[in-house]
Every structure is written in structure tokens, then in C-alpha cells.
Design a protein around this motif. Sequence first.
Motif, short mmCIF file in Angstrom:
data_model
loop_
_atom_site.label_atom_id
_atom_site.label_comp_id
_atom_site.label_asym_id
_atom_site.label_seq_id
_atom_site.Cartn_x
_atom_site.Cartn_y
_atom_site.Cartn_z
N ALA A 20 0.85 -1.20 0.00
CA ALA A 20 0.00 0.00 0.00
C ALA A 20 0.89 1.26 0.00
O ALA A 20 0.63 2.21 -0.75
CB ALA A 20 -0.92 0.00 1.22
N ALA A 21 1.93 1.25 0.83
CA ALA A 21 2.83 2.42 0.88
C ALA A 21 3.50 2.64 -0.47
O ALA A 21 3.60 3.77 -0.96
CB ALA A 21 3.88 2.22 1.98
N ALA A 22 3.93 1.55 -1.11
CA ALA A 22 4.58 1.67 -2.42
C ALA A 22 3.59 2.18 -3.46
O ALA A 22 3.94 2.98 -4.34
CB ALA A 22 5.16 0.33 -2.84
N THR A 23 2.34 1.72 -3.38
CA THR A 23 1.32 2.17 -4.33
C THR A 23 1.13 3.68 -4.22
O THR A 23 1.09 4.40 -5.23
CB THR A 23 -0.02 1.44 -4.05
N ILE A 24 1.04 4.17 -2.98
CA ILE A 24 0.85 5.62 -2.80
C ILE A 24 2.09 6.38 -3.26
O ILE A 24 2.01 7.41 -3.93
CB ILE A 24 0.51 5.94 -1.33
N ALA A 25 3.28 5.84 -2.95
CA ALA A 25 4.52 6.53 -3.35
C ALA A 25 4.63 6.61 -4.88
O ALA A 25 5.06 7.64 -5.42
CB ALA A 25 5.73 5.81 -2.76
N LEU A 26 4.24 5.56 -5.56
CA LEU A 26 4.29 5.58 -7.03
C LEU A 26 3.25 6.54 -7.60
O LEU A 26 3.47 7.20 -8.62
CB LEU A 26 4.08 4.17 -7.59
N THR A 27 2.11 6.64 -6.92
CA THR A 27 1.07 7.58 -7.37
C THR A 27 1.56 9.02 -7.16
O THR A 27 1.34 9.89 -8.01
CB THR A 27 -0.25 7.31 -6.61
N TRP A 45 -1.59 8.64 9.87
CA TRP A 45 -0.58 8.41 8.83
C TRP A 45 -1.23 7.73 7.63
O TRP A 45 -2.30 7.10 7.77
CB TRP A 45 0.57 7.55 9.39
N LEU A 46 -0.59 7.80 6.48
CA LEU A 46 -1.22 7.28 5.26
C LEU A 46 -1.42 5.77 5.30
O LEU A 46 -2.43 5.26 4.82
CB LEU A 46 -0.38 7.68 4.03
N VAL A 47 -0.44 5.05 5.85
CA VAL A 47 -0.56 3.58 5.90
C VAL A 47 -0.17 3.12 7.31
O VAL A 47 0.93 3.44 7.77
CB VAL A 47 0.36 2.89 4.87
N GLY A 48 -1.06 2.36 7.96
CA GLY A 48 -0.73 1.80 9.27
C GLY A 48 -0.67 2.88 10.34
O GLY A 48 -1.13 4.01 10.16
N GLY A 49 -0.04 2.52 11.46
CA GLY A 49 -0.09 3.39 12.63
C GLY A 49 1.15 4.22 12.85
O GLY A 49 1.33 4.78 13.94
N ARG A 86 -8.30 11.14 1.13
CA ARG A 86 -9.17 10.02 1.51
C ARG A 86 -8.36 8.81 2.00
O ARG A 86 -8.90 7.93 2.64
CB ARG A 86 -10.14 9.66 0.39
N ASN A 87 -7.05 8.80 1.73
CA ASN A 87 -6.21 7.74 2.29
C ASN A 87 -5.84 8.01 3.75
O ASN A 87 -5.27 7.14 4.41
CB ASN A 87 -4.93 7.58 1.46
#
Length: 235
Positions: free
Chosen positions: A94-101, A156-160, A150-151
Motif C-alpha cells: 500500500a505504501a509503495a502504491t501511494i509513493a508511485l502515485t 498516517w497514510l498507511v498503518g499506525g 481520503r487515504n
Amino acid sequence: MSSYELFYWPGIQGRGEFVRLVLEDAGADYVDVGRKPDGYKRILAALNGEIGPHVLAPPILRAGDVVLAQTANITRFVGERHGLAPADEPGRLAAATIALTIADLVDEVHDTHHPITVAEAYEKQKPAAAERARAFRDKRLPKYVGYLERNLTGDWLVGGACSYTDLAAFQIVEGLRYAFPRAFAQVSCPKLLALRDRVAARPNIAAYLASDRRLPFNEHGIFRRYPELDSSSET
Ligand SMILES: N[C@@H](CCC(=O)N[C@@H](CS)C(=O)NCC(=O)O)C(=O)O
């Protein structure tokens, strides 16, 4: 010898800044090669294949025998090594997906001032830039900012915990505020702005931002302030 060598053009934040923010937050030992006296020459040598065949463009990172490029790939690599990434695989993806976006967004910001070719200056492509920037402001900027907003279902964007993706989101807010102050102010994103403040308050980031290692934005980087490419004040 330092643990990391960052190869990136001197004098600009550019895409290199996404890497610097992760190295700085991690407290990693790194050399910003481009800012050394022989830096420019060493970057050209790297682009000539001297440190490895797989790299085409900066930023490039060398960590011992490892040489890698592509901003999101580098920030993922450093983030995962230094506890600035989710621990579980779904979270990492998920973090990689957001970083690539975010990397796609950076490309689109770049294309507002270089819509035709990187081989010519902005001044040679101004009419196309005006059209491209209008489309970016009207449709793409709200779409990407809304996506980040919305993320943000937690702090934080992914996890805690803070990850390299949050540091990238911080840089996006800083960059959009610099390049498109009026258009960005028109998009409501309270959670993203709060994330930006949380990142800015992290001790290593706060120290970095106050240091001379943090270069100011300028009109040679990705985020450029050309008032004619921002919304007009009436809209
Ligand atoms: N997708 C690559 C793009 C890299 C890139 O375009 N780098 C710029 C500097 S920010 C460059 O110098 N490009 C030279 C080239 O493409 O020939 C990334 O995210 O790192």
C-alpha cells in the motif's frame, strides 16, 4: 565512507528531495554527491554507467554494492531499512502504491512547465504550458489531493506510524503551496494539511528544514512558481 551516496543535481530540491527527507528522518549517514566540488562530474559519470548499468536519470542512490534509481523505489528501499515503512506485506505494498502515485503527480507537476519537451526551456513552450497548467489545476490537482486526503483515515497514510510515503506527502504540500498557491488554497484537504504539520514537527525533519541542507524552492526544480500558471486571483 558514508553508508549512502545520493547522486542528484546540485542547486535544486527536485525529485532528490523525496530521498533526502527519508535519509534525514532516518538519521542516516549520507553524502549528497551533487553538492561536493566534483559532484557534477561524478553525476555525469554515474549517468554514463560508471556505478552501474541500470540507471538512466537522477536521483540515484548507492548503498555499498547496491545501486538503484527511480524516486519511489529509492524511498521504499531506505524507508524499509530504517523503520520508515509498514512491517507487513499488505502495508508495504500500500505504501509503495501511494509513493508511485505521488511520483505520477510529480511528473504531472513537471509537465505543467515542460509540456512539450524537457530539451527546451519553459520560455519556449509557454502557450502549451498555460493550457497544460489549466488542465492540471482544474482536474488533476484536486484529484490527487483528494486521493491523499481520503487515504488519511488515521494519523498516517498507511498503518499506525510515519512512513516514507508520509514524508513524500509532506513534500507535495510544500511544493504545491510554492508552485500553485492560489489553486492549492482552493482545494479543501484538512487531513493532508495536518499530516504536513505532523511531519514538519518530527525532530529530524524540523532540524533538516532549519538547516542549509534544505535548499529553497526555485525555478529550476520540479515545483516552480510561475504566477501565470497558477489560478488567477479572481477564480
Ligand atoms: N521516474 C524517474 C524520473 C527521473 C527524472 O526525470 N529525473 C530528472 C531529474 S528530477 C532528470 O534529470 N532526468 C534526466 C533524463 O530523464 O534524461 C523518478 O521518479 O526518479
